[in-house]
Design a protein around this motif. Structure first.
Motif, PDB file in Angstrom:
ATOM      1  N   PHE A 265      -4.475 -32.223 -25.000  1.00  0.00           N
ATOM      2  CA  PHE A 265      -4.282 -32.652 -26.397  1.00  0.00           C
ATOM      3  C   PHE A 265      -3.844 -31.499 -27.304  1.00  0.00           C
ATOM      4  O   PHE A 265      -4.471 -30.451 -27.339  1.00  0.00           O
TER       5      PHE A 265
ATOM      6  N   ALA B 266     -15.932 -30.995 -23.968  1.00  0.00           N
ATOM      7  CA  ALA B 266     -14.908 -29.963 -24.149  1.00  0.00           C
ATOM      8  C   ALA B 266     -14.778 -29.112 -22.892  1.00  0.00           C
ATOM      9  O   ALA B 266     -13.668 -28.760 -22.470  1.00  0.00           O
ATOM     10  N   ILE B 267     -15.912 -28.821 -22.256  1.00  0.00           N
ATOM     11  CA  ILE B 267     -15.890 -28.031 -21.010  1.00  0.00           C
ATOM     12  C   ILE B 267     -15.120 -28.785 -19.922  1.00  0.00           C
ATOM     13  O   ILE B 267     -14.285 -28.213 -19.219  1.00  0.00           O
TER      14      ILE B 267
ATOM     15  N   GLN C  99     -12.829 -30.917 -20.413  1.00  0.00           N
ATOM     16  CA  GLN C  99     -11.418 -30.931 -20.784  1.00  0.00           C
ATOM     17  C   GLN C  99     -10.739 -29.601 -20.448  1.00  0.00           C
ATOM     18  O   GLN C  99      -9.662 -29.580 -19.874  1.00  0.00           O
ATOM     19  N   TRP C 100     -11.394 -28.464 -20.772  1.00  0.00           N
ATOM     20  CA  TRP C 100     -10.694 -27.200 -20.498  1.00  0.00           C
ATOM     21  C   TRP C 100     -10.686 -26.865 -19.010  1.00  0.00           C
ATOM     22  O   TRP C 100      -9.777 -26.164 -18.549  1.00  0.00           O
ATOM     23  N   ALA C 101     -11.653 -27.397 -18.266  1.00  0.00           N
ATOM     24  CA  ALA C 101     -11.556 -27.261 -16.807  1.00  0.00           C
ATOM     25  C   ALA C 101     -10.318 -28.006 -16.304  1.00  0.00           C
ATOM     26  O   ALA C 101      -9.582 -27.502 -15.449  1.00  0.00           O
ATOM     27  N   ASN C 102     -10.067 -29.183 -16.869  1.00  0.00           N
ATOM     28  CA  ASN C 102      -8.894 -29.957 -16.451  1.00  0.00           C
ATOM     29  C   ASN C 102      -7.585 -29.314 -16.881  1.00  0.00           C
ATOM     30  O   ASN C 102      -6.603 -29.349 -16.154  1.00  0.00           O
ATOM     31  N   VAL C 103      -7.562 -28.718 -18.064  1.00  0.00           N
ATOM     32  CA  VAL C 103      -6.349 -28.022 -18.505  1.00  0.00           C
ATOM     33  C   VAL C 103      -6.055 -26.856 -17.555  1.00  0.00           C
ATOM     34  O   VAL C 103      -4.932 -26.696 -17.064  1.00  0.00           O
ATOM     35  N   GLY C 104      -7.078 -26.051 -17.274  1.00  0.00           N
ATOM     36  CA  GLY C 104      -6.886 -24.918 -16.362  1.00  0.00           C
ATOM     37  C   GLY C 104      -6.432 -25.394 -14.995  1.00  0.00           C
ATOM     38  O   GLY C 104      -5.538 -24.811 -14.357  1.00  0.00           O
TER      39      GLY C 104
ATOM     40  N   SER D 254      -6.505 -33.744 -12.202  1.00  0.00           N
ATOM     41  CA  SER D 254      -6.597 -33.023 -13.485  1.00  0.00           C
ATOM     42  C   SER D 254      -6.191 -33.879 -14.683  1.00  0.00           C
ATOM     43  O   SER D 254      -6.527 -33.546 -15.821  1.00  0.00           O
TER      44      SER D 254
ATOM     45  N   ILE E  44     -11.640 -36.690 -24.126  1.00  0.00           N
ATOM     46  CA  ILE E  44     -11.813 -36.427 -25.559  1.00  0.00           C
ATOM     47  C   ILE E  44     -11.078 -37.445 -26.433  1.00  0.00           C
ATOM     48  O   ILE E  44     -11.659 -38.056 -27.320  1.00  0.00           O
TER      49      ILE E  44
END
Lengths: 306, 306
Positions: free
Chosen positions: A19, A197-198, A200-205, A222, A227
């Motif tokens: 996002f 949020a955690i 989400q950022w695991a999925n972005v990485g 991924s 969110i």
């Protein structure tokens, strides 16, 4: 060179987990624009075909971004712009962005390329702000750079070009309902649970890693959005039906394109994308909502001269 | 093989932007463990040197993870474990994790490697839970896999091995104060602003991209933590002084290691790491807090037989 014709492609922003930061570029659909130098200074929009949009440069996203560029470059000529719009405004696949990016790309070419892609994105953000109320680059970046992009930050503007696995295809369905970007923004909470949020950022990485390693299965795992989608999907009728029908036949992921109402589906291979297109057509054919669909490769080139 | 001696290295979890998901492995410091088969079934801890820790297997993290493994493998023997602890418990560089991971790594070797690294991490999470109250893999994964890791999800457990740029070094300073993991967790808000979360996941994506592209400057621009550090830094005296002294001489980034109190600094090149070590020593030398420092390469191998 006094005149140029360009193709400014549609784009998908957000890409489930990313996002406001991730986006990719399509090649099956885009606007065409003709831009030519004029003796008279300033920006004039002389033709708009396809959709009804304002001719005054200050009220047109292509005009506003062009004005931002010439305000900086101060060239001893002006420009007139013809816009042949194929991307329906409000469809959620970067219609305003294609106009905003297209005009600055074309003018930069006519001026001998004084600006790099990041600078062009910066100018185009002024146009994008006219459409969405704030300066976003998540549709602009994939249009201007091509492929997958990550907007690392907007102030200062920093855009990363991510690799694009070659067998990635996208299918778009555009249910012809109206979702205002402002409404799609307002539905989101200002605060979110840290634990989500955690995730989400695991999925972005993980998605960035998957693009680098050509790992389609990991792309699939991924493309999760814990969110935004839970809120926004309520704005799009039959979103869950489209998503489940696409995933059931092996799509890599399915999410809301930008702030909607278009829905994107990523697949490995063109045939799978076509199969998905049929499946999701079937879902909407049973409703009374008008829609269209198309399938596209990922466009790694971005805006181009035609 | 009836006996094995292993080195189980210290690790840094979180890595600024990657709270709860990112980690990397050190090689300058680690525990040693000797594990041998016994006729008697079960797990016995027969020796602990270095620090005062419980001998009962059910109360010792190395014991708990070992019990989890043999509970699954049901071997026709037992194991006794000697622990030579070099990583100070509570230092924030994965002390409990090194014990929890070391015992299952060693037992797996003695059993002829029936389990893969992800399965070993799963067993070790049972031990880690004894120390921290919940099943985390962000220190375990870099110890077991080596290098940089991303814990994509814990249920099901999925660990990604990220590339490690070869000139990356780390300097650690451990101010000898006590921070309970529970206290470090309690200080964090349950909800965070969406706009900060976006900044964070842009940085996570950007850091993963930087590791793949060997882009040290981008690593530097990505090592930002707008979520956790603003809260936790108050638990570590002189954190800001350490950070600013490290960044001033060109460190790539500086943050809290795990839940602290250790602080990590990443640098490009060994000499820079040494320079950083001197600079941050100077900061703490002016205080009355006991501390130690060390510099390490990133350990891409993880736990190993010695």
């Amino acid at each position: 060179m006094n005149e140029i014709k360009i193709f400014s492609p549609a784009t998908v922003a957000n890409v489930s987990c990313g996002f406001d930061v991730l986006g990719f570029c399509l090649d099956a659909i885009g606007d065409e624009m003709v831009v030519r130098k004029t003796k008279e200074k300033g920006i004039k929009i002389t033709k708009i075909e396809g959709y009804d949009l304002p001719f005054e440069a200050e009220k047109n996203v292509a005009g506003v971004s062009a004005l931002a560029l010439i305000g900086h470059a101060n060239p001893d000529c002006g420009f007139e712009i013809e816009i042949y719009k194929n991307i329906k405004p409000g469809s959620g696949i970067g219609s305003s962005s294609a106009s905003a990016a297209g005009s600055v790309f074309a003018i930069n070419e006519l001026l001998g390329k004084p600006y790099n892609k990041t600078q062009l994105t910066n100018f185009a953000m002024k146009g994008e702000a006219l459409a969405s109320g704030s300066e976003h680059a998540d549709n602009l970046a994939p249009g201007i750079f091509g492929g997958f992009t990550l907007v690392k930050s907007t102030v200062p503007l920093e855009i990363l070009e991510l690799p694009t696995p070659s067998q990635l295809y996208v299918t778009i369905i555009h249910p012809q309902i109206e979702i205002k970007t402002s409404e799609a923004r307002a539905i989101l909470p200002k605060e979110i649970p840290l634990k989500d949020a955690i995730t989400q950022w695991a999925n972005v990485g993980s998605l960035v890693h998957a693009l680098h390693t050509n790992d389609y299965n990991l792309i699939q795992r991924s493309l999760q959005d814990v969110i935004v989608e839970p809120y926004r999907k309520s704005l799009i009728p039959y979103f869950e039906d489209v998503k489940s029908s696409a995933l059931k036949i092996g799509a890599l992921g399915c999410g809301i394109s930008g702030s909607g109402p278009s829905i994107f589906v990523l697949t490995k291979g063109k045939q799978k994308a076509k199969d998905v297109e049929e499946a999701i057509k079937t879902v909407y054919s049973k409703t009374d909502i008008e829609f269209y669909t198309f399938t596209s490769a990922i466009n790694t080139e971005g805006i181009k001269i035609i």
